[in-house]
Motif scaffolding. Structure first.
Motif, mmCIF file in Angstrom:
data_model
loop_
_atom_site.group_PDB
_atom_site.id
_atom_site.type_symbol
_atom_site.label_atom_id
_atom_site.label_comp_id
_atom_site.label_asym_id
_atom_site.label_seq_id
_atom_site.Cartn_x
_atom_site.Cartn_y
_atom_site.Cartn_z
ATOM 1 N N SER A 139 0.815 -1.215 0.000
ATOM 2 C CA SER A 139 0.000 0.000 0.000
ATOM 3 C C SER A 139 0.852 1.269 0.000
ATOM 4 C CB SER A 139 -0.919 -0.003 1.225
ATOM 5 O OG SER A 139 -1.699 1.170 1.262
ATOM 6 N N PRO A 140 0.475 2.304 -0.770
ATOM 7 C CA PRO A 140 1.211 3.572 -0.802
ATOM 8 C C PRO A 140 0.817 4.459 0.381
ATOM 9 C CG PRO A 140 -0.638 3.696 -2.314
ATOM 10 C CD PRO A 140 -0.675 2.309 -1.710
ATOM 11 N N THR A 141 1.249 4.072 1.564
ATOM 12 C CA THR A 141 0.777 4.682 2.805
ATOM 13 C C THR A 141 1.767 5.688 3.358
ATOM 14 O OG1 THR A 141 -0.427 2.656 3.341
ATOM 15 C CG2 THR A 141 -0.029 4.181 5.151
ATOM 16 N N LEU A 142 1.230 6.796 3.868
ATOM 17 C CA LEU A 142 1.961 7.742 4.697
ATOM 18 C C LEU A 142 1.311 7.761 6.075
ATOM 19 C CD1 LEU A 142 2.337 10.901 2.406
ATOM 20 C CD2 LEU A 142 4.178 9.381 3.120
ATOM 21 N N PHE A 143 2.117 7.952 7.103
ATOM 22 C CA PHE A 143 1.601 8.293 8.422
ATOM 23 C C PHE A 143 1.796 9.808 8.580
ATOM 24 C CE2 PHE A 143 1.715 4.261 11.285
ATOM 25 C CZ PHE A 143 0.904 3.586 10.366
ATOM 26 N N LEU A 144 0.695 10.537 8.595
ATOM 27 C CA LEU A 144 0.761 11.974 8.842
ATOM 28 C C LEU A 144 0.726 12.190 10.350
ATOM 29 C CD1 LEU A 144 -1.723 13.358 6.139
ATOM 30 C CD2 LEU A 144 0.733 12.939 5.941
ATOM 31 N N GLU A 145 1.866 12.557 10.911
ATOM 32 C CA GLU A 145 1.945 12.809 12.347
ATOM 33 C C GLU A 145 1.683 14.282 12.622
ATOM 34 O OE1 GLU A 145 5.191 9.457 13.849
ATOM 35 O OE2 GLU A 145 5.727 11.588 13.861
ATOM 36 N N PHE A 146 0.870 14.565 13.619
ATOM 37 C CA PHE A 146 0.719 15.949 14.052
ATOM 38 C C PHE A 146 1.214 16.084 15.481
ATOM 39 C CE2 PHE A 146 -3.847 14.618 14.702
ATOM 40 C CZ PHE A 146 -3.992 13.805 13.592
ATOM 41 N N ARG A 147 2.070 17.102 15.639
ATOM 42 C CA ARG A 147 2.794 17.289 16.894
ATOM 43 C C ARG A 147 2.666 18.723 17.403
ATOM 44 N NH1 ARG A 147 6.507 13.306 18.295
ATOM 45 N NH2 ARG A 147 6.652 11.596 16.772
ATOM 46 N N GLU A 148 2.617 18.818 18.718
ATOM 47 C CA GLU A 148 2.738 20.088 19.414
ATOM 48 C C GLU A 148 4.143 20.101 20.006
ATOM 49 O OE1 GLU A 148 0.278 22.503 22.855
ATOM 50 O OE2 GLU A 148 0.655 20.357 23.101
ATOM 51 N N GLY A 149 5.043 20.813 19.352
ATOM 52 C CA GLY A 149 6.448 20.687 19.714
ATOM 53 C C GLY A 149 6.916 19.275 19.400
ATOM 54 N N HIS A 150 7.431 18.589 20.410
ATOM 55 C CA HIS A 150 7.868 17.202 20.221
ATOM 56 C C HIS A 150 6.780 16.199 20.586
ATOM 57 C CE1 HIS A 150 11.956 18.343 19.275
ATOM 58 N NE2 HIS A 150 12.000 19.110 20.358
ATOM 59 N N ARG A 151 5.680 16.660 21.154
ATOM 60 C CA ARG A 151 4.649 15.743 21.647
ATOM 61 C C ARG A 151 3.740 15.293 20.511
ATOM 62 N NH1 ARG A 151 -0.506 16.031 24.775
ATOM 63 N NH2 ARG A 151 -0.607 18.256 24.326
ATOM 64 N N LEU A 152 3.609 13.978 20.353
ATOM 65 C CA LEU A 152 2.741 13.417 19.326
ATOM 66 C C LEU A 152 1.285 13.530 19.772
ATOM 67 C CD1 LEU A 152 2.568 11.822 16.611
ATOM 68 C CD2 LEU A 152 2.611 9.728 18.006
ATOM 69 N N LEU A 153 0.479 14.244 18.971
ATOM 70 C CA LEU A 153 -0.944 14.388 19.282
ATOM 71 C C LEU A 153 -1.824 13.483 18.436
ATOM 72 C CD1 LEU A 153 -1.655 18.184 19.884
ATOM 73 C CD2 LEU A 153 -0.945 16.423 21.487
ATOM 74 N N GLY A 154 -1.357 13.070 17.268
ATOM 75 C CA GLY A 154 -2.202 12.237 16.429
ATOM 76 C C GLY A 154 -1.467 11.718 15.214
ATOM 77 N N VAL A 155 -2.090 10.723 14.592
ATOM 78 C CA VAL A 155 -1.571 10.113 13.367
ATOM 79 C C VAL A 155 -2.739 9.854 12.428
ATOM 80 C CG1 VAL A 155 -0.371 8.145 12.345
ATOM 81 C CG2 VAL A 155 0.327 8.981 14.609
ATOM 82 N N SER A 156 -2.603 10.299 11.192
ATOM 83 C CA SER A 156 -3.572 9.973 10.146
ATOM 84 C C SER A 156 -2.937 8.985 9.183
ATOM 85 C CB SER A 156 -4.000 11.228 9.373
ATOM 86 O OG SER A 156 -4.928 11.972 10.107
ATOM 87 N N VAL A 157 -3.478 7.779 9.158
ATOM 88 C CA VAL A 157 -3.016 6.758 8.215
ATOM 89 C C VAL A 157 -3.634 7.088 6.869
ATOM 90 C CG1 VAL A 157 -2.927 4.297 7.724
ATOM 91 C CG2 VAL A 157 -2.878 5.098 10.099
ATOM 92 N N THR A 158 -2.796 7.440 5.899
ATOM 93 C CA THR A 158 -3.253 8.040 4.654
ATOM 94 C C THR A 158 -2.615 7.324 3.468
ATOM 95 O OG1 THR A 158 -3.331 10.175 5.812
ATOM 96 C CG2 THR A 158 -3.431 10.224 3.404
ATOM 97 N N ASP A 159 -3.450 6.780 2.605
ATOM 98 C CA ASP A 159 -2.961 6.112 1.398
ATOM 99 C C ASP A 159 -3.026 7.086 0.224
ATOM 100 O OD1 ASP A 159 -2.669 3.889 2.954
ATOM 101 O OD2 ASP A 159 -4.376 2.809 2.133
ATOM 102 N N VAL A 160 -1.922 7.201 -0.502
ATOM 103 C CA VAL A 160 -1.809 8.204 -1.563
ATOM 104 C C VAL A 160 -1.658 7.504 -2.906
ATOM 105 C CG1 VAL A 160 -0.586 10.253 -2.357
ATOM 106 C CG2 VAL A 160 -0.719 9.755 0.098
ATOM 107 N N CYS A 161 -2.770 7.396 -3.635
ATOM 108 C CA CYS A 161 -2.755 6.842 -4.993
ATOM 109 C C CYS A 161 -2.717 7.979 -6.000
ATOM 110 C CB CYS A 161 -3.993 5.964 -5.211
ATOM 111 S SG CYS A 161 -4.090 4.531 -4.108
#
Length: 236
Positions: A139-161
């Motif tokens: 799968s052509p997957t990216l994990f889009l991480e969103f961070r506040e500074g160094h703290r991980l707040l979320g991850v969007s599992v995103t497939d890019v076709c």
């Protein structure tokens, strides 16, 4: 995706994830097919969805509630609430990351499931569950991480076709509900598609009247797929 090139299997009935009193079945593209990476884009166009290494489409004999839906990227304009969400999260950093398991992501995933989906069968997810559900080698997957500074707040599992971005799954810090991180994640996926010239962001399935699906209507123009192909859903 011609029938002579790929096999479809139908699953046995299993508990429906949306209606407790119903059972569900799926059509699944042969997971052993050697060209799944090439089939993925056309499968999205036909309404299929990825879960782990499987491409599936709901095929329930007594129910047709699940309707594929997608955002028209070129014509999407955030509404006032979505603009406020963007402003509220202007302090976050978005990173396009290689997909996969690590302890930081897994800890956040576990917290999210325990809070948002307690008793749903996924709230004690082990490392193998994380890998099996969110990733696939083809799968052509990216994990889009969103961070506040160094703290991980979320991850969007995103497939890019080439012709579509698929919002597979998003998990985030359950203590940050005021940020509306689920909405923010979709807005970032729309921007990712826009930057890459990709026309659609696929949001999985729409179920009319289901409270868990109501948020999808807010991303207009939203298209839904019926027997005659894709059509624009009327504004809410």
């Amino acid at each position: 995706m011609r029938s002579e090139r790929v096999r479809l299997f139908q699953t046995l009935p299993h508990a429906c994830g949306y209606f407790a009193e119903r059972t569900a079945q799926n059509l699944v593209i042969d997971p052993a097919a050697p060209q799944l990476d090439q089939l993925y884009g056309p499968a999205l166009e036909r309404g299929f969805r990825r879960a782990g290494g499987h491409l599936y489409f709901p095929s329930c004999p007594q129910c047709k509630a699940c309707t594929p839906c997608r955002i028209d990227v070129a014509n999407f304009v955030p509404n006032r609430a979505q603009k406020r969400c963007l402003k509220r999260n202007a302090d976050l950093t978005l990173l396009e990351c290689i997909p996969g398991y690590n302890a930081e992501r897994h800890a956040l995933y576990e917290r999210y499931l325990r809070t948002r989906h307690a008793g749903g069968g996924m709230d004690e997810a082990e490392a193998s569950d994380f890998r099996r559900f969110l990733t696939a080698p083809w799968s052509p997957t990216l994990f889009l991480e969103f961070r506040e500074g160094h703290r991980l707040l979320g991850v969007s599992v995103t497939d890019v076709c080439l012709t579509g971005v698929s919002a597979v799954y998003t998990f985030f810090d359950p203590d940050e509900s005021a940020r509306s991180l689920g909405t923010w994640a979709i807005l970032q996926q729309v921007e990712l598609a826009r930057r890459r010239g990709i026309p659609w962001v696929y949001l999985g399935f729409w179920i009319d009247g289901h409270p868990k699906m109501d948020y999808k209507r807010r991303f207009q123009p939203l298209q839904v797929r019926g027997p005659d192909g894709w059509t624009v859903m009327p504004n809410p």
